[in-house]
Design a protein around this motif. Structure first.
Motif, mmCIF file in Angstrom:
data_model
loop_
_atom_site.group_PDB
_atom_site.id
_atom_site.type_symbol
_atom_site.label_atom_id
_atom_site.label_comp_id
_atom_site.label_asym_id
_atom_site.label_seq_id
_atom_site.Cartn_x
_atom_site.Cartn_y
_atom_site.Cartn_z
ATOM 1 N N TYR A 23 13.984 48.290 33.636
ATOM 2 C CA TYR A 23 12.685 48.616 33.044
ATOM 3 C C TYR A 23 11.802 49.191 34.130
ATOM 4 C CZ TYR A 23 13.840 46.266 28.671
ATOM 5 O OH TYR A 23 14.423 45.927 27.483
ATOM 6 N N PRO A 24 12.092 50.435 34.529
ATOM 7 C CA PRO A 24 11.333 51.017 35.648
ATOM 8 C C PRO A 24 9.865 51.226 35.273
ATOM 9 C CG PRO A 24 12.745 52.670 34.635
ATOM 10 C CD PRO A 24 13.081 51.366 33.980
ATOM 11 N N PHE A 25 9.029 51.262 36.324
ATOM 12 C CA PHE A 25 7.598 51.510 36.147
ATOM 13 C C PHE A 25 7.378 52.866 35.485
ATOM 14 C CE2 PHE A 25 3.831 53.676 37.812
ATOM 15 C CZ PHE A 25 2.835 52.813 37.378
ATOM 16 N N GLU A 26 6.432 52.915 34.571
ATOM 17 C CA GLU A 26 6.083 54.172 33.921
ATOM 18 C C GLU A 26 4.579 54.373 33.991
ATOM 19 O OE1 GLU A 26 7.971 55.929 30.008
ATOM 20 O OE2 GLU A 26 8.071 53.746 29.993
ATOM 21 N N ALA A 27 4.144 55.518 34.485
ATOM 22 C CA ALA A 27 2.710 55.839 34.533
ATOM 23 C C ALA A 27 2.313 56.452 33.198
ATOM 24 C CB ALA A 27 2.422 56.797 35.686
ATOM 25 N N THR A 28 1.854 55.625 32.278
ATOM 26 C CA THR A 28 1.621 56.097 30.921
ATOM 27 C C THR A 28 0.196 56.584 30.693
ATOM 28 O OG1 THR A 28 1.135 53.834 30.290
ATOM 29 C CG2 THR A 28 3.366 54.610 29.888
ATOM 30 N N LYS A 29 0.040 57.448 29.697
ATOM 31 C CA LYS A 29 -1.273 57.896 29.231
ATOM 32 C C LYS A 29 -1.144 58.214 27.748
ATOM 33 C CE LYS A 29 -2.308 62.408 29.913
ATOM 34 N NZ LYS A 29 -1.855 63.232 28.786
ATOM 35 N N ALA A 30 -2.292 58.449 27.096
ATOM 36 C CA ALA A 30 -2.250 58.821 25.679
ATOM 37 C C ALA A 30 -1.438 60.099 25.521
ATOM 38 C CB ALA A 30 -3.673 59.013 25.168
ATOM 39 N N ASP A 31 -0.568 60.131 24.526
ATOM 40 C CA ASP A 31 0.320 61.272 24.320
ATOM 41 C C ASP A 31 -0.457 62.379 23.599
ATOM 42 O OD1 ASP A 31 2.493 62.870 24.226
ATOM 43 O OD2 ASP A 31 3.464 61.840 22.553
ATOM 44 N N HIS A 32 -1.237 63.108 24.361
ATOM 45 C CA HIS A 32 -2.195 64.034 23.759
ATOM 46 C C HIS A 32 -2.667 64.950 24.876
ATOM 47 C CE1 HIS A 32 -5.315 65.122 20.808
ATOM 48 N NE2 HIS A 32 -4.648 64.363 19.957
ATOM 49 N N ALA A 33 -3.304 66.058 24.506
ATOM 50 C CA ALA A 33 -3.978 66.883 25.513
ATOM 51 C C ALA A 33 -5.477 66.663 25.360
ATOM 52 C CB ALA A 33 -3.641 68.355 25.312
ATOM 53 N N CYS A 34 -6.237 66.974 26.410
ATOM 54 C CA CYS A 34 -7.694 66.824 26.341
ATOM 55 C C CYS A 34 -8.240 67.785 25.286
ATOM 56 C CB CYS A 34 -8.317 67.112 27.703
ATOM 57 S SG CYS A 34 -10.124 67.144 27.667
ATOM 58 N N ASP A 35 -9.085 67.290 24.380
ATOM 59 C CA ASP A 35 -9.634 68.139 23.322
ATOM 60 C C ASP A 35 -10.716 69.086 23.836
ATOM 61 O OD1 ASP A 35 -8.035 67.306 21.192
ATOM 62 O OD2 ASP A 35 -9.230 65.492 20.915
ATOM 63 N N LEU A 36 -11.181 68.882 25.040
ATOM 64 C CA LEU A 36 -12.207 69.764 25.591
ATOM 65 C C LEU A 36 -11.605 70.832 26.498
ATOM 66 C CD1 LEU A 36 -15.061 67.235 26.500
ATOM 67 C CD2 LEU A 36 -14.898 68.726 24.498
ATOM 68 N N CYS A 37 -10.739 70.420 27.442
ATOM 69 C CA CYS A 37 -10.237 71.390 28.416
ATOM 70 C C CYS A 37 -8.745 71.668 28.237
ATOM 71 C CB CYS A 37 -10.510 70.904 29.844
ATOM 72 S SG CYS A 37 -9.439 69.578 30.390
ATOM 73 N N GLY A 38 -8.093 70.915 27.393
ATOM 74 C CA GLY A 38 -6.679 71.179 27.118
ATOM 75 C C GLY A 38 -5.713 70.620 28.142
ATOM 76 N N ALA A 39 -6.223 69.883 29.142
ATOM 77 C CA ALA A 39 -5.341 69.362 30.191
ATOM 78 C C ALA A 39 -4.315 68.386 29.600
ATOM 79 C CB ALA A 39 -6.170 68.652 31.249
ATOM 80 N N GLU A 40 -3.083 68.551 30.013
ATOM 81 C CA GLU A 40 -2.044 67.648 29.540
ATOM 82 C C GLU A 40 -1.628 66.659 30.617
ATOM 83 O OE1 GLU A 40 1.028 70.245 28.124
ATOM 84 O OE2 GLU A 40 -0.094 70.755 26.300
ATOM 85 N N ASP A 41 -2.189 66.825 31.811
ATOM 86 C CA ASP A 41 -1.763 65.998 32.947
ATOM 87 C C ASP A 41 -2.819 64.989 33.375
ATOM 88 O OD1 ASP A 41 -3.628 67.770 33.815
ATOM 89 O OD2 ASP A 41 -2.505 68.452 35.573
ATOM 90 N N SER A 42 -3.924 64.881 32.618
ATOM 91 C CA SER A 42 -4.990 63.983 33.067
ATOM 92 C C SER A 42 -5.069 62.758 32.170
ATOM 93 C CB SER A 42 -6.335 64.711 33.085
ATOM 94 O OG SER A 42 -6.851 64.814 31.775
ATOM 95 N N TYR A 43 -5.682 61.707 32.717
ATOM 96 C CA TYR A 43 -5.826 60.462 31.963
ATOM 97 C C TYR A 43 -6.936 60.638 30.940
ATOM 98 C CZ TYR A 43 -5.881 55.520 30.918
ATOM 99 O OH TYR A 43 -5.786 54.316 30.276
ATOM 100 N N LEU A 44 -6.694 60.172 29.694
ATOM 101 C CA LEU A 44 -7.606 60.478 28.592
ATOM 102 C C LEU A 44 -8.330 59.238 28.081
ATOM 103 C CD1 LEU A 44 -5.207 62.820 26.582
ATOM 104 C CD2 LEU A 44 -7.031 63.503 28.150
#
Lengths: 191, 276
Positions: free
Chosen positions: B226-247
């Motif tokens: 069960y390796p560590f996973e750096a999770t975030k919401a599975d979505h892109a930012c609705d303002l700037c479209g970033a897919e790599d930032s924490y939401l």
């Protein structure tokens, strides 16, 4: 040194000078091997500007200071007392110790902290003839790949690092320059 | 400005904090006790971070303060104003312009450089505290590297939820020695802790300071299967479209409409300005 300048040689603007000096000291401790400029104090002989500035930045009535060898003279003692109020003590009780490497040895005299409180250990301020990025190879926290620093005695310092997380921490001073070696650094002697 | 000593604290307090910071840097991840002062703000509002910043700032610094990634929240605005008044330092909202960044619960998205210092506000510095309430015991556990309890906790996560459900304040091991609480940053931020900047942590109420020097190994605890996973919401930012930032997930109305936006306001704004 005459009696009149025992009161001189302190920080001109203590909060700001100490802030600059601490930034240099902290950066040096966070990046072992990095040599930084540190100034602000004008201590009596034989103290370097860097060593005097470190004392003014870090010492006060709450820290016990050990002066080793040539650094343990009347002028230094009075200057230190006037500017910091730090009590003087033997090596075994010191929070800070200051002197040349030969005057401060052996290392086994100093507090290395306890397993529960490894921070309760001595910090040695070692006056050096030279301070260059040559010699022993350093690696570990704070160092991207490796760094080099002219260490006074790589063998003794390796022994100190073996005590990790206990052990002493070191500032090396030369003129107005400072470098640091925390106990966390792995040392590989030259060659 | 002249009504205060530079950066509010008196010099003896700053020396005490500075000595703690140096020992913290020398023993990465170890919690150094310090005599935390009362600050003109309540515990829980960043008194630890403020004291570390006060002991670290020089007049030439440019300070950025973020709260959950945002520069414009109450906590961030009031701490920024505090140092503008008491230290006279310049402030900025731009990550790359800042020399000292005080943060509550986030690491900026932009990669930090060697010339920067990141100061964390920490509520509970002891990662083992919720597993063992006695300080005498947790000290002993750290001294013996007795961290089995922490792995049991992560294992219980897996047995109950099928995955490690710890989402923030995810425990890390620093320089292969001390287990450390990275403060309540989302675990998405954990991999960023191996960075070029100096990281300092201040816990005011709990009276602890700790540190992570640059380029120090910081490993999130996990299991082989069960390796560590750096999770975030599975979505892109609705303002700037970033897919790599924490939401952040924002509820928009009573009908439950939601919107995902970058938690790092400077990252989001600079991306939108670049696109415009």
């Amino acid at each position: 040194m005459d009696g009149s300048n025992l009161y001189a040689g302190g920080f001109r603007d203590a909060p700001v000078d100490a802030a600059h000096a601490f930034r240099a000291a902290m950066t040096a401790m966070a990046r072992p091997g990095d040599i930084r400029r540190i100034a602000g104090a004008a201590p009596p002989a034989p103290l370097s500007v860097a060593a005097g500035t470190l004392l003014l930045t870090l010492c006060d009535p709450e820290t016990r200071v050990h002066l080793g060898g040539a650094a343990d003279n009347d002028a230094v003692r009075q200057w230190l007392s006037f500017h910091t109020g730090a009590p003087l003590c033997d090596a075994g009780e010191a929070d800070f110790a200051l002197g040349s490497w030969a005057d401060l040895m052996p290392l086994s005299r100093y507090r290395i902290g306890t397993p529960e409180y490894p921070d309760r250990s001595a910090t040695l301020i070692v006056e050096c003839e030279t301070l260059e990025n040559v010699g022993a190879e350093l690696s570990g926290p704070g160092i991207r790949d490796t760094a080099r620093l002219s260490l006074p005695d790589a063998g003794a310092l390796q022994g100190n690092a073996m005590l990790y997380p206990l052990g002493c921490d070191f500032f090396f001073t030369c003129g107005d320059r400072v470098a640091a070696l925390p106990r966390s650094t792995t040392i590989r002697a030259e060659g | 400005m002249s009504d205060y000593n530079f950066a509010y604290l008196d010099e003896q307090t700053k020396r005490m904090i500075r000595r703690a910071i140096l020992k913290g840097l020398a023993v990465p991840g170890y919690q150094v006790p310090f005599a935390s002062r009362e600050m003109p703000m309540p515990y829980g509002w960043g008194t630890g971070g403020v004291q570390v910043s006060a002991a670290t700032l020089t007049p030439e610094d440019r300070l950025k303060v973020i709260d959950q990634g945002a520069d414009d929240t109450t906590n961030a605005v009031s701490i920024r104003k505090f140092f503008e008044r008491t230290a006279g330092v310049a402030t900025t909202e731009m990550t790359q312009d800042a020399t000292v960044i005080q943060t509550r619960h986030r690491i900026p998205e932009a990669e930090l450089t060697e010339d920067q210092i990141l100061v964390y506000q920490v509520p509970i510095p002891e990662p083992l505290r919720f597993l063992e309430p006695r300080e005498t015991e947790t000290r002993k556990m750290h001294s013996l590297q007795e961290y089995g309890l922490m792995h049991v906790k992560l294992y219980e996560d897996i047995s109950q939820h099928g995955a490690i459900s710890t989402a923030y304040a995810y425990p890390v091991r620093v320089a292969e020695r001390y287990v450390m609480d990275p403060s309540p940053i989302p675990k998405f931020d954990n991999p960023k802790m191996e960075m070029a900047a100096i990281q300092l942590f201040g816990a005011g109420r709990e009276q602890r300071i700790y540190a992570v020097p640059p380029y120090t190994r910081v490993v999130s605890l996990d299991f082989e299967d069960y390796p560590f996973e750096a999770t975030k919401a599975d979505h892109a930012c609705d303002l700037c479209g970033a897919e790599d930032s924490y939401l952040d997930e924002v509820i928009m109305d009573d009908a439950g409409t939601r919107m995902f936006v970058c938690s790092d306001t400077d990252y989001c704004r600079s991306r939108r300005e670049a696109a415009a």
